[in-house]
Motif scaffolding. Structure first.
Motif, PDB file in Angstrom:
ATOM      1  N   MET A  46      -6.140 -11.702  52.212  1.00  0.00           N
ATOM      2  CA  MET A  46      -5.058 -12.367  51.508  1.00  0.00           C
ATOM      3  C   MET A  46      -5.443 -12.501  50.052  1.00  0.00           C
ATOM      4  O   MET A  46      -6.453 -13.121  49.731  1.00  0.00           O
ATOM      5  CB  MET A  46      -4.829 -13.740  52.149  1.00  0.00           C
ATOM      6  N   LEU A  47      -4.663 -11.913  49.187  1.00  0.00           N
ATOM      7  CA  LEU A  47      -4.888 -12.050  47.757  1.00  0.00           C
ATOM      8  C   LEU A  47      -4.182 -13.313  47.286  1.00  0.00           C
ATOM      9  O   LEU A  47      -2.960 -13.426  47.396  1.00  0.00           O
ATOM     10  CB  LEU A  47      -4.353 -10.823  47.013  1.00  0.00           C
ATOM     11  N   ILE A  48      -4.947 -14.260  46.794  1.00  0.00           N
ATOM     12  CA  ILE A  48      -4.393 -15.522  46.312  1.00  0.00           C
ATOM     13  C   ILE A  48      -4.109 -15.361  44.821  1.00  0.00           C
ATOM     14  O   ILE A  48      -5.005 -15.037  44.048  1.00  0.00           O
ATOM     15  CB  ILE A  48      -5.374 -16.679  46.573  1.00  0.00           C
ATOM     16  N   PRO A  49      -2.853 -15.586  44.418  1.00  0.00           N
ATOM     17  CA  PRO A  49      -2.522 -15.396  43.007  1.00  0.00           C
ATOM     18  C   PRO A  49      -3.178 -16.460  42.128  1.00  0.00           C
ATOM     19  O   PRO A  49      -3.493 -17.556  42.594  1.00  0.00           O
ATOM     20  CB  PRO A  49      -0.998 -15.550  42.987  1.00  0.00           C
ATOM     21  N   THR A  50      -3.375 -16.115  40.889  1.00  0.00           N
ATOM     22  CA  THR A  50      -3.877 -17.054  39.890  1.00  0.00           C
ATOM     23  C   THR A  50      -2.715 -17.432  38.986  1.00  0.00           C
ATOM     24  O   THR A  50      -1.986 -16.559  38.515  1.00  0.00           O
ATOM     25  CB  THR A  50      -5.006 -16.414  39.058  1.00  0.00           C
ATOM     26  N   LEU A  51      -2.541 -18.728  38.763  1.00  0.00           N
ATOM     27  CA  LEU A  51      -1.512 -19.235  37.856  1.00  0.00           C
ATOM     28  C   LEU A  51      -2.189 -19.868  36.657  1.00  0.00           C
ATOM     29  O   LEU A  51      -3.301 -20.388  36.773  1.00  0.00           O
ATOM     30  CB  LEU A  51      -0.630 -20.291  38.539  1.00  0.00           C
ATOM     31  N   THR A  52      -1.532 -19.828  35.527  1.00  0.00           N
ATOM     32  CA  THR A  52      -2.066 -20.496  34.346  1.00  0.00           C
ATOM     33  C   THR A  52      -1.008 -21.412  33.766  1.00  0.00           C
ATOM     34  O   THR A  52       0.194 -21.142  33.848  1.00  0.00           O
ATOM     35  CB  THR A  52      -2.533 -19.501  33.268  1.00  0.00           C
ATOM     36  N   THR A  53      -1.492 -22.506  33.199  1.00  0.00           N
ATOM     37  CA  THR A  53      -0.642 -23.439  32.475  1.00  0.00           C
ATOM     38  C   THR A  53      -1.262 -23.627  31.097  1.00  0.00           C
ATOM     39  O   THR A  53      -2.259 -22.973  30.779  1.00  0.00           O
ATOM     40  CB  THR A  53      -0.549 -24.800  33.206  1.00  0.00           C
ATOM     41  N   GLU A  54      -0.731 -24.527  30.347  1.00  0.00           N
ATOM     42  CA  GLU A  54      -1.265 -24.746  29.002  1.00  0.00           C
ATOM     43  C   GLU A  54      -2.746 -25.095  29.024  1.00  0.00           C
ATOM     44  O   GLU A  54      -3.531 -24.575  28.234  1.00  0.00           O
ATOM     45  CB  GLU A  54      -0.487 -25.870  28.315  1.00  0.00           C
ATOM     46  N   LEU A  86      -4.665 -25.420  32.214  1.00  0.00           N
ATOM     47  CA  LEU A  86      -5.309 -25.197  33.506  1.00  0.00           C
ATOM     48  C   LEU A  86      -5.205 -23.760  33.985  1.00  0.00           C
ATOM     49  O   LEU A  86      -4.278 -23.043  33.631  1.00  0.00           O
ATOM     50  CB  LEU A  86      -4.659 -26.092  34.563  1.00  0.00           C
ATOM     51  N   ILE A  87      -6.158 -23.395  34.816  1.00  0.00           N
ATOM     52  CA  ILE A  87      -6.090 -22.178  35.625  1.00  0.00           C
ATOM     53  C   ILE A  87      -6.053 -22.644  37.075  1.00  0.00           C
ATOM     54  O   ILE A  87      -6.888 -23.457  37.498  1.00  0.00           O
ATOM     55  CB  ILE A  87      -7.312 -21.270  35.393  1.00  0.00           C
ATOM     56  N   LEU A  88      -5.077 -22.177  37.818  1.00  0.00           N
ATOM     57  CA  LEU A  88      -4.988 -22.463  39.252  1.00  0.00           C
ATOM     58  C   LEU A  88      -5.462 -21.208  39.965  1.00  0.00           C
ATOM     59  O   LEU A  88      -4.829 -20.160  39.878  1.00  0.00           O
ATOM     60  CB  LEU A  88      -3.555 -22.815  39.660  1.00  0.00           C
ATOM     61  N   ARG A  89      -6.605 -21.313  40.651  1.00  0.00           N
ATOM     62  CA  ARG A  89      -7.253 -20.151  41.237  1.00  0.00           C
ATOM     63  C   ARG A  89      -7.591 -20.402  42.694  1.00  0.00           C
ATOM     64  O   ARG A  89      -7.524 -21.523  43.193  1.00  0.00           O
ATOM     65  CB  ARG A  89      -8.517 -19.816  40.458  1.00  0.00           C
ATOM     66  N   ALA A  90      -7.991 -19.339  43.371  1.00  0.00           N
ATOM     67  CA  ALA A  90      -8.372 -19.424  44.779  1.00  0.00           C
ATOM     68  C   ALA A  90      -9.578 -20.346  44.950  1.00  0.00           C
ATOM     69  O   ALA A  90     -10.508 -20.326  44.133  1.00  0.00           O
ATOM     70  CB  ALA A  90      -8.722 -18.035  45.301  1.00  0.00           C
ATOM     71  N   PRO A  91      -9.586 -21.149  46.019  1.00  0.00           N
ATOM     72  CA  PRO A  91     -10.797 -21.912  46.343  1.00  0.00           C
ATOM     73  C   PRO A  91     -11.937 -20.960  46.686  1.00  0.00           C
ATOM     74  O   PRO A  91     -11.719 -19.922  47.308  1.00  0.00           O
ATOM     75  CB  PRO A  91     -10.382 -22.733  47.574  1.00  0.00           C
ATOM     76  N   GLU A  92     -13.155 -21.328  46.288  1.00  0.00           N
ATOM     77  CA  GLU A  92     -14.327 -20.477  46.477  1.00  0.00           C
ATOM     78  C   GLU A  92     -15.525 -21.312  46.887  1.00  0.00           C
ATOM     79  O   GLU A  92     -15.488 -22.543  46.824  1.00  0.00           O
ATOM     80  CB  GLU A  92     -14.662 -19.749  45.165  1.00  0.00           C
ATOM     81  N   ALA A  93     -16.618 -20.638  47.224  1.00  0.00           N
ATOM     82  CA  ALA A  93     -17.848 -21.323  47.621  1.00  0.00           C
ATOM     83  C   ALA A  93     -18.365 -22.247  46.509  1.00  0.00           C
ATOM     84  O   ALA A  93     -18.927 -23.302  46.806  1.00  0.00           O
ATOM     85  CB  ALA A  93     -18.918 -20.303  48.010  1.00  0.00           C
ATOM     86  N   ARG A  94     -18.136 -21.907  45.254  1.00  0.00           N
ATOM     87  CA  ARG A  94     -18.615 -22.755  44.156  1.00  0.00           C
ATOM     88  C   ARG A  94     -17.910 -24.106  44.116  1.00  0.00           C
ATOM     89  O   ARG A  94     -18.325 -25.003  43.387  1.00  0.00           O
ATOM     90  CB  ARG A  94     -18.468 -22.042  42.815  1.00  0.00           C
ATOM     91  N   ASP A  95     -16.843 -24.254  44.896  1.00  0.00           N
ATOM     92  CA  ASP A  95     -16.103 -25.513  44.924  1.00  0.00           C
ATOM     93  C   ASP A  95     -16.634 -26.483  45.970  1.00  0.00           C
ATOM     94  O   ASP A  95     -16.141 -27.617  46.065  1.00  0.00           O
ATOM     95  CB  ASP A  95     -14.611 -25.234  45.183  1.00  0.00           C
ATOM     96  N   ILE A  96     -17.634 -26.081  46.738  1.00  0.00           N
ATOM     97  CA  ILE A  96     -18.173 -26.955  47.782  1.00  0.00           C
ATOM     98  C   ILE A  96     -18.688 -28.260  47.188  1.00  0.00           C
ATOM     99  O   ILE A  96     -18.385 -29.343  47.712  1.00  0.00           O
ATOM    100  CB  ILE A  96     -19.256 -26.227  48.603  1.00  0.00           C
ATOM    101  N   ALA A  97     -19.458 -28.210  46.109  1.00  0.00           N
ATOM    102  CA  ALA A  97     -20.040 -29.435  45.544  1.00  0.00           C
ATOM    103  C   ALA A  97     -18.968 -30.401  45.018  1.00  0.00           C
ATOM    104  O   ALA A  97     -18.995 -31.582  45.370  1.00  0.00           O
ATOM    105  CB  ALA A  97     -21.056 -29.095  44.459  1.00  0.00           C
ATOM    106  N   PRO A  98     -18.016 -29.965  44.173  1.00  0.00           N
ATOM    107  CA  PRO A  98     -17.003 -30.935  43.732  1.00  0.00           C
ATOM    108  C   PRO A  98     -16.118 -31.428  44.873  1.00  0.00           C
ATOM    109  O   PRO A  98     -15.695 -32.584  44.887  1.00  0.00           O
ATOM    110  CB  PRO A  98     -16.194 -30.186  42.671  1.00  0.00           C
ATOM    111  N   PHE A  99     -15.868 -30.573  45.842  1.00  0.00           N
ATOM    112  CA  PHE A  99     -15.101 -30.963  47.022  1.00  0.00           C
ATOM    113  C   PHE A  99     -15.839 -32.053  47.784  1.00  0.00           C
ATOM    114  O   PHE A  99     -15.253 -33.078  48.167  1.00  0.00           O
ATOM    115  CB  PHE A  99     -14.912 -29.732  47.915  1.00  0.00           C
ATOM    116  N   ALA A 100     -17.122 -31.834  48.030  1.00  0.00           N
ATOM    117  CA  ALA A 100     -17.928 -32.805  48.773  1.00  0.00           C
ATOM    118  C   ALA A 100     -18.018 -34.126  48.023  1.00  0.00           C
ATOM    119  O   ALA A 100     -17.940 -35.197  48.640  1.00  0.00           O
ATOM    120  CB  ALA A 100     -19.316 -32.238  49.042  1.00  0.00           C
TER     121      ALA A 100
END
Length: 179
Positions: free
Chosen positions: A1-9, A11-25
């Motif tokens: 599944m290709l998760i699209p990336t969105l941008t705002t003024e 922010l970047i809205l991107r796919a969740p990844e392994a690097r997000d484990i620490a802030p998630f936790a």
């Protein structure tokens, strides 16, 4: 599944990844997460992140990690959500500790809703807000959503339903949100 990336003024809205484990936790270990199913252990937050990633495969849409364009810091999890037991498709936001009050949820919420309406063709959307979560209710209102009853979820308990304006009622939609 290709998760699209969105941008705002900002922010970047991107796919969740392994690097997000620490802030998630860190978020799910904090009392701040009690409105969205926490606090959780590190193992529980890992499973929650895996669920968010799997939601994209199962439903064809999901929530993005929002990160700042200038620093790349993950500020939260924002986007489209409809797991089993949800009454209908939702636009939801969970801001990580220290990033509330900066307008990030509203900014990303606009982009997520435009994607839901313009790309996915949703005719409507809701946001669910637990009683006492005044910040989340304020975001829903800033997005133009209005109270539309309540539900009692088997795991999350009572939640207020905020109904978003239909696509024809909005002037903020448009493909420019995905550039």
């Amino acid at each position: 599944m290709l998760i699209p990336t969105l941008t705002t003024e900002r922010l970047i809205l991107r796919a969740p990844e392994a690097r997000d484990i620490a802030p998630f936790a860190a978020f799910y270990a904090s009392e701040r997460s009690h409105f969205v199913g926490g606090p959780l252990t590190a193992e529980g937050s890992w499973r929650m992140l895996a669920m968010e990633i799997g939601h994209w495969t199962l439903k064809g849409f999901g929530r993005w990690i929002a990160e700042t364009r200038n620093t790349g810091e993950a500020v939260g999890l924002i986007g489209l959500f409809e797991p089993e037991g949800w009454p209908e498709p939702e636009i939801g936001w969970d801001l990580f500790n220290g990033f509330e009050g900066k307008g990030y949820a509203t900014e990303a919420g606009h982009a997520a809703r435009a994607y839901a309406y313009d790309i996915l063709g949703w005719p409507t959307a809701i946001s669910l807000v637990k009683p006492g979560n005044d910040g989340s209710a304020a975001v829903a209102k800033r997005l133009g959503a209005y109270p539309d009853g309540s539900i009692t979820h088997e795991r999350h308990g009572p939640m207020y339903v905020y109904r978003h304006p239909a696509p024809v009622e909005l002037a903020d939609g448009g493909i420019e949100a995905y550039s």
